[in-house]
Structures are given as structure tokens and as C-alpha cells.
Design a protein around this motif. Structure first.
Motif, PDB file in Angstrom:
ATOM      1  N   LEU A  93       0.837  -1.205   0.000  1.00 18.08           N
ATOM      2  CA  LEU A  93       0.000   0.000   0.000  1.00 18.08           C
ATOM      3  C   LEU A  93       0.874   1.258   0.000  1.00 18.08           C
ATOM      4  O   LEU A  93       0.533   2.245  -0.662  1.00 18.08           O
ATOM      5  CB  LEU A  93      -0.953  -0.003   1.195  1.00 18.08           C
ATOM      6  CG  LEU A  93      -2.077   1.033   1.149  1.00 18.08           C
ATOM      7  CD1 LEU A  93      -2.978   0.836  -0.072  1.00 18.08           C
ATOM      8  CD2 LEU A  93      -2.908   0.978   2.418  1.00 18.08           C
TER       9      LEU A  93
ATOM     10  N   CYS B  91       1.879   2.049  -3.482  1.00 13.86           N
ATOM     11  CA  CYS B  91       0.763   2.247  -4.404  1.00 13.86           C
ATOM     12  C   CYS B  91       0.700   3.708  -4.852  1.00 13.86           C
ATOM     13  O   CYS B  91       0.706   4.619  -4.029  1.00 13.86           O
ATOM     14  CB  CYS B  91      -0.532   1.831  -3.710  1.00 13.86           C
ATOM     15  SG  CYS B  91      -1.977   1.971  -4.748  1.00 13.86           S
ATOM     16  N   GLN B  92       0.605   3.901  -6.154  1.00 13.04           N
ATOM     17  CA  GLN B  92       0.556   5.248  -6.709  1.00 13.04           C
ATOM     18  C   GLN B  92      -0.815   5.641  -7.265  1.00 13.04           C
ATOM     19  O   GLN B  92      -1.242   6.767  -7.102  1.00 13.04           O
ATOM     20  CB  GLN B  92       1.590   5.384  -7.836  1.00 13.04           C
ATOM     21  CG  GLN B  92       3.021   5.217  -7.373  1.00 13.04           C
ATOM     22  CD  GLN B  92       3.427   6.291  -6.374  1.00 13.04           C
ATOM     23  OE1 GLN B  92       3.205   7.489  -6.603  1.00 13.04           O
ATOM     24  NE2 GLN B  92       4.002   5.881  -5.257  1.00 13.04           N
TER      25      GLN B  92
ATOM     26  N   SER C 133      -3.941   3.155  -7.742  1.00 15.25           N
ATOM     27  CA  SER C 133      -5.176   2.553  -7.242  1.00 15.25           C
ATOM     28  C   SER C 133      -4.895   1.298  -6.432  1.00 15.25           C
ATOM     29  O   SER C 133      -3.986   0.524  -6.747  1.00 15.25           O
ATOM     30  CB  SER C 133      -6.118   2.200  -8.397  1.00 15.25           C
ATOM     31  OG  SER C 133      -5.613   1.108  -9.135  1.00 15.25           O
ATOM     32  N   ALA C 134      -5.700   1.146  -5.402  1.00 14.68           N
ATOM     33  CA  ALA C 134      -5.717  -0.080  -4.616  1.00 14.68           C
ATOM     34  C   ALA C 134      -7.183  -0.481  -4.529  1.00 14.68           C
ATOM     35  O   ALA C 134      -8.034   0.340  -4.159  1.00 14.68           O
ATOM     36  CB  ALA C 134      -5.150   0.143  -3.219  1.00 14.68           C
TER      37      ALA C 134
ATOM     38  N   VAL D 176      -2.079   7.190   0.253  1.00 19.93           N
ATOM     39  CA  VAL D 176      -2.403   6.867  -1.142  1.00 19.93           C
ATOM     40  C   VAL D 176      -3.204   8.002  -1.765  1.00 19.93           C
ATOM     41  O   VAL D 176      -2.905   8.458  -2.869  1.00 19.93           O
ATOM     42  CB  VAL D 176      -3.187   5.537  -1.244  1.00 19.93           C
ATOM     43  CG1 VAL D 176      -3.626   5.275  -2.688  1.00 19.93           C
ATOM     44  CG2 VAL D 176      -2.368   4.373  -0.716  1.00 19.93           C
TER      45      VAL D 176
ATOM     46  N   ARG E 189      -1.254  11.056  -2.693  1.00 15.77           N
ATOM     47  CA  ARG E 189      -0.451  10.889  -3.917  1.00 15.77           C
ATOM     48  C   ARG E 189      -1.312  10.941  -5.177  1.00 15.77           C
ATOM     49  O   ARG E 189      -0.828  10.741  -6.281  1.00 15.77           O
ATOM     50  CB  ARG E 189       0.298   9.550  -3.886  1.00 15.77           C
ATOM     51  CG  ARG E 189       1.411   9.492  -2.867  1.00 15.77           C
ATOM     52  CD  ARG E 189       2.285   8.254  -3.053  1.00 15.77           C
ATOM     53  NE  ARG E 189       1.631   6.995  -2.753  1.00 15.77           N
ATOM     54  CZ  ARG E 189       1.524   6.438  -1.541  1.00 15.77           C
ATOM     55  NH1 ARG E 189       2.031   7.059  -0.496  1.00 15.77           N
ATOM     56  NH2 ARG E 189       0.929   5.275  -1.377  1.00 15.77           N
TER      57      ARG E 189
ATOM     58  N   GLY F 246      -3.908   8.845  -5.653  1.00 14.74           N
ATOM     59  CA  GLY F 246      -4.464   7.520  -5.893  1.00 14.74           C
ATOM     60  C   GLY F 246      -5.862   7.381  -5.325  1.00 14.74           C
ATOM     61  O   GLY F 246      -6.393   8.295  -4.697  1.00 14.74           O
TER      62      GLY F 246
ATOM     63  N   VAL G  65      -8.613   4.383  -3.371  1.00 14.50           N
ATOM     64  CA  VAL G  65      -8.760   3.112  -2.670  1.00 14.50           C
ATOM     65  C   VAL G  65     -10.248   2.768  -2.711  1.00 14.50           C
ATOM     66  O   VAL G  65     -11.083   3.540  -2.242  1.00 14.50           O
ATOM     67  CB  VAL G  65      -8.255   3.189  -1.219  1.00 14.50           C
ATOM     68  CG1 VAL G  65      -8.439   1.850  -0.508  1.00 14.50           C
ATOM     69  CG2 VAL G  65      -6.789   3.619  -1.179  1.00 14.50           C
TER      70      VAL G  65
ATOM     71  N   PHE H 165      -3.006  -3.873  -6.461  1.00 12.20           N
ATOM     72  CA  PHE H 165      -2.304  -2.587  -6.369  1.00 12.20           C
ATOM     73  C   PHE H 165      -1.822  -2.148  -7.747  1.00 12.20           C
ATOM     74  O   PHE H 165      -1.076  -2.881  -8.420  1.00 12.20           O
ATOM     75  CB  PHE H 165      -1.102  -2.707  -5.424  1.00 12.20           C
ATOM     76  CG  PHE H 165      -1.475  -3.126  -4.036  1.00 12.20           C
ATOM     77  CD1 PHE H 165      -1.899  -2.203  -3.095  1.00 12.20           C
ATOM     78  CD2 PHE H 165      -1.426  -4.466  -3.672  1.00 12.20           C
ATOM     79  CE1 PHE H 165      -2.254  -2.596  -1.820  1.00 12.20           C
ATOM     80  CE2 PHE H 165      -1.776  -4.870  -2.387  1.00 12.20           C
ATOM     81  CZ  PHE H 165      -2.190  -3.938  -1.464  1.00 12.20           C
ATOM     82  N   ASP H 166      -2.242  -0.957  -8.154  1.00 13.47           N
ATOM     83  CA  ASP H 166      -1.795  -0.339  -9.407  1.00 13.47           C
ATOM     84  C   ASP H 166      -1.898  -1.277 -10.609  1.00 13.47           C
ATOM     85  O   ASP H 166      -1.076  -1.217 -11.531  1.00 13.47           O
ATOM     86  CB  ASP H 166      -0.358   0.188  -9.271  1.00 13.47           C
ATOM     87  CG  ASP H 166      -0.260   1.398  -8.361  1.00 13.47           C
ATOM     88  OD1 ASP H 166      -1.254   2.145  -8.243  1.00 13.47           O
ATOM     89  OD2 ASP H 166       0.808   1.598  -7.753  1.00 13.47           O
TER      90      ASP H 166
END
Length: 173
Positions: free
Chosen positions: A11, A14-15, A17-18, A62, A65, A67, A69, A122-123
Motif C-alpha cells: 500500500l 501504491c501510486q 489505485s488499490a 495513497v 499521492r 491515488g 482506494v 495494487f496499481d
């Protein structure tokens, strides 16, 4: 055998999407937060419980950044006590942290091809599978970056997400 990265490490890297797909009706039934809920403790709307602060930090990083979740839960209805606990704590834990959460009644998932285990993706590059025993206790985790496995998990999540009901609209049976 290579050392598996931890969830927190994945996590943290992760840049974009998670995504998390949950498909069980119960997890870690000895979780102190679940036990407190079973004993009548309920989250206060708008609160930020101390036990959720590490989650706020991880998800918040996340989000900061740029991203996202997202979490989708496939649930049996009527829902189990544990899923009711998840439902009751989603606002103060997941939504407050910055997650988007949706719910899909299991009867609406019968024609979807789904992996055999819960997972995080992740990503769109690495899958972390969560394995549980019959009582919902975590037994181990493993990862895969095999393109076919990643694609299966990506496709499964998006299919569930399209059908699933946003948290604030879902009324559990």
C-alpha cells in the motif's frame, strides 16, 4: 522462496489505485473491535476512533499521492453479525479514511467469474491474496504479478463494482 512484501509495504508503494474484494461473511471473530461491537459499543457518526488511526494514515497517504482506494464486499443476505459490524463501522473507518465502498448481495454475483480468495490489487500490477481458515482467521498471504492473474482480479473487481451498491445507498437485509 522469495520474501513476500507485506500489505503495508504494498500500500505504501501504491501510486494510482488499490482495490479490495471481500467475499466472506466473517473474519477474525476474536477481533477486539468486533467483540466490543457485539457487546453493544457502536461507532459515533463523524468520529475517528483511535483503533482506526493507522488505517487513516495508510489510506490517506495513497489519496495524497492522487491515488484511489476502493473496496467491494460480496455479502450473503440476510447479513451475518460480522458483516453488520463491517456495515456499522464503514463510515467511521473506511469512508472517513478516504475509501469508496460498495456492497453486492451474493445472489447478484452468481454469474461473475471470481477468484477463489479475497484480494487486494495494487496499481493493476500486483495481487495480494488473503487466505483464511473456516473460522475467518487469516492463515497466510501470497502475491502474484502474473499478467493473467492480475487481469482476472482486475476484471472481477470491476464487474463487482459495476453491480454493487454504494455504501450510503445499501440497506442490508
Amino acid at each position: 522462496m522469495a520474501v513476500q512484501p507485506t500489505f503495508a509495504e504494498l500500500l505504501a508503494k501504491c501510486q494510482r489505485s488499490a482495490v479490495h474484494l471481500e467475499m466472506r461473511d466473517g473474519y477474525m471473530l476474536d477481533d477486539p473491535n468486533y467483540l466490543a461491537w457485539r457487546n453493544g459499543e457502536r461507532p459515533v457518526p463523524g468520529s475517528r476512533p483511535e483503533w482506526a488511526h493507522p488505517w487513516y494514515e495508510m489510506v490517506g497517504a495513497v489519496i495524497s499521492r492522487g491515488g484511489s482506494v476502493r473496496r467491494a464486499r460480496i455479502v450473503s443476505e440476510p447479513i451475518s453479525d460480522y458483516v453488520r459490524f463491517e456495515y456499522d463501522t464503514t463510515d467511521v473507518c473506511n469512508i472517513t479514511a478516504g475509501e469508496a465502498v460498495r456492497w453486492l448481495p451474493r445472489r447478484q454475483a452468481s454469474d461473475l467469474p471470481l477468484p477463489g480468495n479475497d484480494y487486494w490489487l495494487f496499481d493493476d500490477g500486483i495481487v495480494l491474496f488473503n487466505h483464511f481458515d473456516g473460522e475467518g482467521n487469516a492463515t497466510f498471504r501470497d502475491t502474484s504479478s502474473d499478467p493473467a492473474v492480475v487481469e482476472l482480479c482486475r476484471h472481477a473487481f470491476e464487474a463487482v463494482w459495476q453491480r454493487a451498491i454504494p455504501h450510503h445507498e445499501y440497506r442490508p437485509a
